[in-house]
Design a protein around this motif. Structure first.
Motif, PDB file in Angstrom:
ATOM      1  N   SER A  12       0.806  -1.178   0.013  1.00 34.40           N
ATOM      2  CA  SER A  12      -0.220  -0.008   0.006  1.00 34.40           C
ATOM      3  C   SER A  12       0.966   1.109  -0.142  1.00 34.40           C
ATOM      4  CB  SER A  12      -0.917   0.263   1.262  1.00 34.40           C
ATOM      5  OG  SER A  12      -1.515  -1.328   1.586  1.00 34.40           O
ATOM      6  N   TYR A  13       0.709   2.205  -0.921  1.00 39.56           N
ATOM      7  CA  TYR A  13       1.230   3.440  -0.783  1.00 39.56           C
ATOM      8  C   TYR A  13       0.795   4.402   0.355  1.00 39.56           C
ATOM      9  CZ  TYR A  13       3.603   2.356  -5.343  1.00 39.56           C
ATOM     10  OH  TYR A  13       4.342   1.636  -6.095  1.00 39.56           O
ATOM     11  N   ASP A  14      -0.596   4.378   0.590  1.00 34.24           N
ATOM     12  CA  ASP A  14      -0.964   4.780   1.631  1.00 34.24           C
ATOM     13  C   ASP A  14      -1.862   3.792   2.493  1.00 34.24           C
ATOM     14  OD1 ASP A  14      -3.690   4.556   0.405  1.00 34.24           O
ATOM     15  OD2 ASP A  14      -3.106   6.201  -1.064  1.00 34.24           O
ATOM     16  N   LYS A  18      -4.975  -1.097  -1.331  1.00 32.92           N
ATOM     17  CA  LYS A  18      -3.946  -2.280  -1.379  1.00 32.92           C
ATOM     18  C   LYS A  18      -3.686  -2.131  -2.841  1.00 32.92           C
ATOM     19  CE  LYS A  18      -4.310  -5.135   2.720  1.00 32.92           C
ATOM     20  NZ  LYS A  18      -4.776  -6.445   2.954  1.00 32.92           N
ATOM     21  N   VAL A  19      -2.423  -1.786  -3.189  1.00 28.21           N
ATOM     22  CA  VAL A  19      -1.996  -1.942  -4.635  1.00 28.21           C
ATOM     23  C   VAL A  19      -1.874  -3.323  -5.152  1.00 28.21           C
ATOM     24  CG1 VAL A  19      -0.253  -0.893  -6.360  1.00 28.21           C
ATOM     25  CG2 VAL A  19      -1.504   0.564  -4.815  1.00 28.21           C
ATOM     26  N   LEU A  20      -1.053  -3.879  -4.183  1.00 27.04           N
ATOM     27  CA  LEU A  20      -0.810  -5.378  -4.274  1.00 27.04           C
ATOM     28  C   LEU A  20      -1.351  -6.232  -3.147  1.00 27.04           C
ATOM     29  CD1 LEU A  20       2.974  -5.458  -5.475  1.00 27.04           C
ATOM     30  CD2 LEU A  20       0.934  -5.797  -7.006  1.00 27.04           C
ATOM     31  N   GLY A  37      -1.533  -7.575 -17.502  1.00 24.53           N
ATOM     32  CA  GLY A  37      -2.590  -6.780 -16.708  1.00 24.53           C
ATOM     33  C   GLY A  37      -2.816  -5.571 -17.281  1.00 24.53           C
ATOM     34  N   PRO A  38      -4.072  -4.987 -16.997  1.00 23.41           N
ATOM     35  CA  PRO A  38      -4.326  -3.553 -17.343  1.00 23.41           C
ATOM     36  C   PRO A  38      -3.521  -2.624 -16.542  1.00 23.41           C
ATOM     37  CG  PRO A  38      -6.012  -4.649 -15.880  1.00 23.41           C
ATOM     38  CD  PRO A  38      -5.100  -5.596 -16.193  1.00 23.41           C
ATOM     39  N   SER A  39      -3.467  -1.349 -17.126  1.00 23.60           N
ATOM     40  CA  SER A  39      -2.969  -0.058 -16.366  1.00 23.60           C
ATOM     41  C   SER A  39      -3.466   0.009 -15.223  1.00 23.60           C
ATOM     42  CB  SER A  39      -3.165   1.161 -17.187  1.00 23.60           C
ATOM     43  OG  SER A  39      -2.716   2.170 -16.822  1.00 23.60           O
ATOM     44  N   GLY A  40      -2.673   0.165 -14.229  1.00 21.24           N
ATOM     45  CA  GLY A  40      -2.853   0.387 -12.723  1.00 21.24           C
ATOM     46  C   GLY A  40      -3.321  -1.075 -12.086  1.00 21.24           C
ATOM     47  N   ALA A  41      -2.924  -1.990 -12.620  1.00 20.43           N
ATOM     48  CA  ALA A  41      -3.081  -3.643 -11.944  1.00 20.43           C
ATOM     49  C   ALA A  41      -2.221  -3.789 -10.798  1.00 20.43           C
ATOM     50  CB  ALA A  41      -2.846  -4.532 -13.055  1.00 20.43           C
ATOM     51  N   GLY A  42      -0.898  -2.976 -11.013  1.00 19.80           N
ATOM     52  CA  GLY A  42       0.129  -3.088  -9.866  1.00 19.80           C
ATOM     53  C   GLY A  42       1.458  -3.649 -10.360  1.00 19.80           C
ATOM     54  N   LYS A  43       1.664  -3.811 -11.761  1.00 19.33           N
ATOM     55  CA  LYS A  43       2.749  -4.266 -12.537  1.00 19.33           C
ATOM     56  C   LYS A  43       4.023  -3.719 -12.268  1.00 19.33           C
ATOM     57  CE  LYS A  43       1.233  -3.782 -16.421  1.00 19.33           C
ATOM     58  NZ  LYS A  43       0.024  -3.180 -16.377  1.00 19.33           N
ATOM     59  N   SER A  44       3.958  -2.354 -12.118  1.00 17.91           N
ATOM     60  CA  SER A  44       5.202  -1.659 -11.846  1.00 17.91           C
ATOM     61  C   SER A  44       5.664  -1.795 -10.362  1.00 17.91           C
ATOM     62  CB  SER A  44       4.925  -0.070 -12.186  1.00 17.91           C
ATOM     63  OG  SER A  44       4.869   0.142 -13.522  1.00 17.91           O
ATOM     64  N   THR A  45       4.607  -1.411  -9.507  1.00 18.67           N
ATOM     65  CA  THR A  45       4.875  -1.773  -7.972  1.00 18.67           C
ATOM     66  C   THR A  45       5.357  -2.811  -7.720  1.00 18.67           C
ATOM     67  OG1 THR A  45       2.925  -0.458  -7.822  1.00 18.67           O
ATOM     68  CG2 THR A  45       3.599  -1.688  -5.772  1.00 18.67           C
ATOM     69  N   LEU A  46       4.908  -3.831  -8.378  1.00 21.98           N
ATOM     70  CA  LEU A  46       5.605  -5.286  -8.268  1.00 21.98           C
ATOM     71  C   LEU A  46       7.027  -5.224  -8.546  1.00 21.98           C
ATOM     72  CD1 LEU A  46       5.254  -8.506  -7.639  1.00 21.98           C
ATOM     73  CD2 LEU A  46       4.641  -8.895  -9.859  1.00 21.98           C
ATOM     74  N   LEU A  47       7.653  -4.912  -9.500  1.00 22.93           N
ATOM     75  CA  LEU A  47       8.708  -4.897  -9.995  1.00 22.93           C
ATOM     76  C   LEU A  47       9.660  -3.777  -9.054  1.00 22.93           C
ATOM     77  CD1 LEU A  47       9.087  -4.692 -13.835  1.00 22.93           C
ATOM     78  CD2 LEU A  47       8.798  -6.443 -12.287  1.00 22.93           C
ATOM     79  N   ARG A  48       8.954  -2.851  -8.577  1.00 21.98           N
ATOM     80  CA  ARG A  48       9.493  -1.758  -7.545  1.00 21.98           C
ATOM     81  C   ARG A  48       9.729  -2.587  -6.074  1.00 21.98           C
ATOM     82  NH1 ARG A  48       5.533   2.501  -8.487  1.00 21.98           N
ATOM     83  NH2 ARG A  48       5.884   3.164 -10.616  1.00 21.98           N
ATOM     84  N   CYS A  49       8.919  -3.467  -5.499  1.00 23.83           N
ATOM     85  CA  CYS A  49       9.040  -4.168  -4.692  1.00 23.83           C
ATOM     86  C   CYS A  49      10.165  -5.228  -4.443  1.00 23.83           C
ATOM     87  CB  CYS A  49       7.727  -4.959  -4.291  1.00 23.83           C
ATOM     88  SG  CYS A  49       6.449  -3.761  -3.595  1.00 23.83           S
TER      89      CYS A  49
HETATM   90  P1  ADP Z   1       0.708  -0.607 -13.583  1.00 22.42           P
HETATM   91  O1  ADP Z   1       2.359  -0.774 -13.696  1.00 22.42           O
HETATM   92  O2  ADP Z   1       0.145  -2.226 -13.691  1.00 22.42           O
HETATM   93  O3  ADP Z   1      -0.030   0.277 -14.375  1.00 22.42           O
HETATM   94  P2  ADP Z   1       1.151   0.478 -11.052  1.00 22.42           P
HETATM   95  O4  ADP Z   1       1.951  -0.387 -10.166  1.00 22.42           O
HETATM   96  O5  ADP Z   1       1.759   1.653 -11.822  1.00 22.42           O
HETATM   97  O6  ADP Z   1       0.405  -0.210 -12.079  1.00 22.42           O
HETATM   98  O7  ADP Z   1       0.054   1.247 -10.133  1.00 22.42           O
HETATM   99  C1  ADP Z   1      -0.768   0.468  -9.132  1.00 22.42           C
HETATM  100  C2  ADP Z   1      -1.614   1.424  -8.439  1.00 22.42           C
HETATM  101  O8  ADP Z   1      -0.861   2.007  -7.452  1.00 22.42           O
HETATM  102  C3  ADP Z   1      -2.307   2.435  -9.276  1.00 22.42           C
HETATM  103  O9  ADP Z   1      -3.647   2.957  -8.753  1.00 22.42           O
HETATM  104  C4  ADP Z   1      -1.504   3.668  -8.969  1.00 22.42           C
HETATM  105  O10 ADP Z   1      -2.196   4.797  -9.104  1.00 22.42           O
HETATM  106  C5  ADP Z   1      -0.743   3.427  -7.522  1.00 22.42           C
HETATM  107  N1  ADP Z   1       0.509   4.068  -7.370  1.00 22.42           N
HETATM  108  C6  ADP Z   1       1.701   3.690  -8.184  1.00 22.42           C
HETATM  109  N2  ADP Z   1       2.677   4.272  -7.720  1.00 22.42           N
HETATM  110  C7  ADP Z   1       2.083   5.070  -6.823  1.00 22.42           C
HETATM  111  C8  ADP Z   1       2.762   5.959  -5.783  1.00 22.42           C
HETATM  112  N3  ADP Z   1       4.323   6.325  -5.888  1.00 22.42           N
HETATM  113  N4  ADP Z   1       1.922   6.604  -4.848  1.00 22.42           N
HETATM  114  C9  ADP Z   1       0.628   6.464  -4.861  1.00 22.42           C
HETATM  115  N5  ADP Z   1       0.039   5.389  -5.340  1.00 22.42           N
HETATM  116  C10 ADP Z   1       0.701   4.972  -6.415  1.00 22.42           C
END
Ligand code: ADP
Ligand code: ADP
Length: 239
Positions: A12-14, A18-20, A37-49
């Motif tokens: 969770s960013y906040d 829950k993003v993942l 997965g669609p935009s916003g699915a959490g793909k980037s967040t997964l790699l960043r974790c």
């Molecule tokens: P994807 O790569 O699948 O498009 P992201 O991991 O970028 O998904 O984003 C997943 C969710 O997390 C989105 O709702 C996005 O708005 C939120 N999010 C991503 N980065 C941040 C951040 N730094 N702070 C708050 N929310 C974020």
């Protein structure tokens, strides 16, 4: 032991969203895996974790046996040497040359711009040129990155990610800014160079067809949860 183990991962960013949520999978050395997965699915967040660009909220990420969530500063540096990153917008330094950008991937913060190349050993430069040659951009080695096309810049991004001889390379939407021809060139190179060097690869993609064409295994994310994990044939059968 698997190269990467993701166990009950939550992010969770906040406090609210829950993003993942409870993400579980293992990746074996040598696999080429697409995350779709669609935009916003959490793909980037997964790699960043996985490379700890963000903190881990719940569960564990184990890379090569080490618990990524609890690494100290020095161990974190080592983790990032073992995990190369490729980005959608290449993240190159535009005013530096191709070869400088590639070597920057290795000793980025230790160098200054003056006498940049002189700071590297012959061995390091040799590896950089080897990668550029493999990627078909050796002839551009001394050009500034901002003179190259998008597809060429992304090949520089791949060389930079591989210069440090990582065990894993994480690619975050590497073709999302490229046209279909350049996308094909990038995916072909990514697949062949990681396979040849024995480097495990995870690629975030939003085109299912590209994932199916290139990867042995596909992990589907939707709203922070794994909704599919299997071979590309299984994905086709399920539809
Ligand atoms: P994807 O790569 O699948 O498009 P992201 O991991 O970028 O998904 O984003 C997943 C969710 O997390 C989105 O709702 C996005 O708005 C939120 N999010 C991503 N980065 C941040 C951040 N730094 N702070 C708050 N929310 C974020
Ligand atoms: P930038 O704003 O150009 O990304 P940074 O200081 O964030 O500047 O990154 C410096 C270099 O390290 C860049 O080449 C960037 O692509 C790379 N980099 C950034 N974050 C990571 C990471 N988590 N793992 C590996 N390399 C990274």
């Amino acid at each position: 032991m698997s190269l990467l183990q993701v166990v009950g991962l939550g992010k969770s960013y906040d406090t609210e969203t829950k993003v993942l949520e409870n993400v579980n999978f293992d990746i074996e050395a040598g696999e080429f895996v697409s995350i779709i997965g669609p935009s916003g699915a959490g793909k980037s967040t997964l790699l960043r974790c996985i490379n700890r660009m963000v903190t881990i909220s719940e569960g564990n990420v184990l890379f090569d046996g080490a618990n990524v969530g609890t690494l100290g500063k020095k161990q974190l540096r080592r983790l990032r040497t073992n995990i190369g990153m490729v980005f959608q917008h290449y993240n190159l330094v535009p005013r530096l040359t191709v070869i400088e950008n590639v070597l920057h991937g290795r000793f980025g913060y230790k160098t200054t711009l003056q006498g940049f190349l002189g700071r590297f050993t012959e061995q390091e430069k040799k590896r950089a040129f080897y990668l550029l040659q493999k990627l078909g951009i050796e002839e551009h080695a001394y050009k500034r990155c901002d003179q190259l096309s998008g597809g060429q810049q992304q090949r520089v991004g791949i060389a930079r990610a591989l210069i440090q001889d990582p065990k894993l390379v994480l690619c975050d939407e590497p073709i999302a800014s490229l046209d279909p021809n350049a996308s094909k060139v990038i995916m072909d190179h990514l697949k062949s160079i990681t396979s040849e060097l024995g480097i495990t690869c995870m690629v975030n993609l939003h085109q299912v067809e590209v994932a199916q064409q290139y990867s042995d295994r596909i992990i589907g994310l939707n709203q922070g949860k794994v909704v599919f994990d299997g071979s590309n044939h299984q994905l086709t059968d399920d539809r």
